[in-house]
Design a protein around this motif. Structure first.
Motif, short mmCIF file in Angstrom:
data_model
loop_
_atom_site.label_atom_id
_atom_site.label_comp_id
_atom_site.label_asym_id
_atom_site.label_seq_id
_atom_site.Cartn_x
_atom_site.Cartn_y
_atom_site.Cartn_z
N LYS A 36 42.93 -38.59 21.14
CA LYS A 36 42.22 -38.48 22.41
C LYS A 36 42.42 -39.71 23.30
CE LYS A 36 38.82 -35.14 20.83
NZ LYS A 36 39.09 -34.09 21.83
N GLU A 88 33.57 -33.52 15.37
CA GLU A 88 33.03 -32.50 16.28
C GLU A 88 32.39 -33.16 17.51
OE1 GLU A 88 32.73 -28.97 15.90
OE2 GLU A 88 33.38 -28.67 13.83
N ASP A 91 35.04 -34.25 19.83
CA ASP A 91 35.68 -33.13 20.52
C ASP A 91 34.78 -32.56 21.62
OD1 ASP A 91 38.17 -31.82 20.55
OD2 ASP A 91 37.24 -30.01 19.74
N GLU A 92 33.48 -32.62 21.40
CA GLU A 92 32.55 -32.12 22.42
C GLU A 92 32.41 -33.10 23.58
OE1 GLU A 92 28.90 -31.40 20.32
OE2 GLU A 92 29.64 -29.55 19.41
N TYR A 94 34.58 -35.75 24.36
CA TYR A 94 35.86 -36.10 24.99
C TYR A 94 36.80 -34.92 24.76
CZ TYR A 94 33.62 -40.65 24.33
OH TYR A 94 32.72 -41.70 24.33
N PRO A 95 36.66 -33.85 25.57
CA PRO A 95 37.28 -32.57 25.20
C PRO A 95 38.81 -32.52 25.21
CG PRO A 95 35.72 -32.30 27.04
CD PRO A 95 35.79 -33.75 26.74
N GLU A 96 39.47 -33.48 25.85
CA GLU A 96 40.93 -33.38 25.95
C GLU A 96 41.64 -34.48 25.18
OE1 GLU A 96 42.38 -30.81 27.23
OE2 GLU A 96 40.57 -29.94 28.06
N PRO A 97 42.69 -34.16 24.46
CA PRO A 97 43.11 -32.82 24.06
C PRO A 97 42.17 -32.26 22.99
CG PRO A 97 44.47 -34.47 22.97
CD PRO A 97 43.54 -35.22 23.87
N ALA A 98 42.00 -30.94 23.00
CA ALA A 98 41.04 -30.29 22.10
C ALA A 98 41.50 -30.36 20.64
CB ALA A 98 40.86 -28.84 22.52
N ALA A 102 40.37 -22.35 21.11
CA ALA A 102 39.39 -21.80 22.05
C ALA A 102 38.60 -20.62 21.48
CB ALA A 102 40.10 -21.37 23.33
N ARG A 107 38.58 -21.30 15.50
CA ARG A 107 37.77 -22.47 15.14
C ARG A 107 37.30 -22.37 13.68
NH1 ARG A 107 36.05 -21.96 20.42
NH2 ARG A 107 34.22 -20.77 19.85
N GLY A 179 45.26 -30.84 15.37
CA GLY A 179 43.82 -30.63 15.55
C GLY A 179 43.02 -31.14 14.37
#
Lengths: 230, 230
Positions: A36, A88, A91-92, A94-98, A102, A107, A179
């Protein structure tokens, strides 16, 4: 916050990671932070020095479990524990990159692969468990090593089967971007290699790990590249 | 899907849960299903009969790990594995009542408590591990029981400290509605009780578990109330 041994990164984001370079749970979080592009301050907690700095009362006041990693968030408040919960959160926030796909089914698949590592391999082979086997149960080092290899083999085979049979598997555990599952798989693979466990029976894992290790974020997060590596 | 021993619930939602009444990981998912008012079909996988039905090739083709629970979703597709991943899937797909709080910090806290159970207590004490201790390492039943009690005590104390020190703790692990952490804590507490481990040192846990057990969803999900209970 611990008073000593802090290693500030330049222009950090306000995030502070309590980490030990060899902790594979901390390694997971370091990969996510690097993917991220988040800089952070490393606060080393040496698991072997001083009878284990994770057991010191000042660290227990931060994380009652006395485990690494733990994350002080940029917004302040209590320190977050448990690597998967931290992943988690990142990721919530700082959403990019996931780190997660989706769709809910995707998930669930990614989280399950991560948990196959984080619930069913790693907890059986971490430092406190290996110590209990030798110190409390009086097992030999050969027995301890056989234990270690047993859970690695069982766990990696299940991950391999899951990855190999699914068309959702791509260059990485899920599709063609790294991911949350890759964040867990690479440190576990590194542990297996370090312990001399065979990895050839898991060609899909080997391929994915190799693809991960070609990325700068995974290199940056590796144990030997940490400020507290010794 | 297994051909035998299915126990259809009336007007079920299309969800099928591969479950064993005594599996605490399956128990977590049963609580979540009940909290959300979702009926489902139980497909019993008996962990002790037939050399362990979880090891049968037809079940391995469904879940390569050979563990319960696994969930066949209403939308079809591959069966979902890993209880925490299933809980998150259920919460995303059937959002009411929510198992996770609305804020990222709160979600991180709840997930961390769940993982303190699901990563750091339960995997050390499940059937396959206890068997390895006795069959492969030749430990006595007393040593096995001491191992079991050790990880329960260490883990529940950390959960107790986390709960007792935080104003986020309410009637349940997080505030005044039951959620994902409670889904994990109650089955772990039940295991501790069943094994004769002391629970008095953990008054906050005892209080929360008692509040949970007063709710019909937790009663409905309990091992003794499952169609496969023997």
């Amino acid at each position: 916050m611990l008073p000593s041994e802090t290693t500030p990164s330049p222009a950090h984001s306000g995030l502070q990671l309590y980490s030990y370079f060899r902790s594979s749970a901390a390694y997971r979080v370091r990969i996510a932070l690097a993917l991220k592009g988040l800089s952070y301050e490393t606060i080393p907690i040496h698991l072997l020095k001083d009878g284990g700095q994770q057991n010191a009362s000042h660290y227990r006041s931060i994380n009652p479990q006395g485990l690494v990693p733990a994350l002080q968030t940029a917004e302040g408040g209590p320190v977050l524990a448990q690597s998967l919960a931290i992943l988690e959160y990142l990721d919530e926030t700082y959403p990019e990159p996931a780190l997660l796909p989706a769709d809910a089914m995707g998930r669930a698949r990614v989280r399950a692969i991560a948990q196959m590592v984080a619930c069913d391999i790693h907890p059986l082979n971490n430092l406190r468990v290996l110590r209990y086997l030798v110190r409390d149960l009086g097992l030999s080092h050969e027995q301890k090593d056989a234990w270690y290899a047993h859970w690695i083999a069982l766990g990696l085979q299940a991950v391999e089967d899951t990855l190999a049979r699914s068309s959702d598997t791509g260059r990485f555990c899920h599709g063609d971007t790294p991911g949350l599952a890759d964040c867990c798989l690479v440190p576990q693979y590194a542990n297996a290699q370090r312990a001399g466990c065979p990895t050839q029976p898991y060609p899909t894992i080997e391929r994915i790990v190799s693809n991960c290790q070609a990325l700068p974020a995974f290199v940056q997060a590796a144990p030997q590249n940490q400020p507290d590596a010794d």
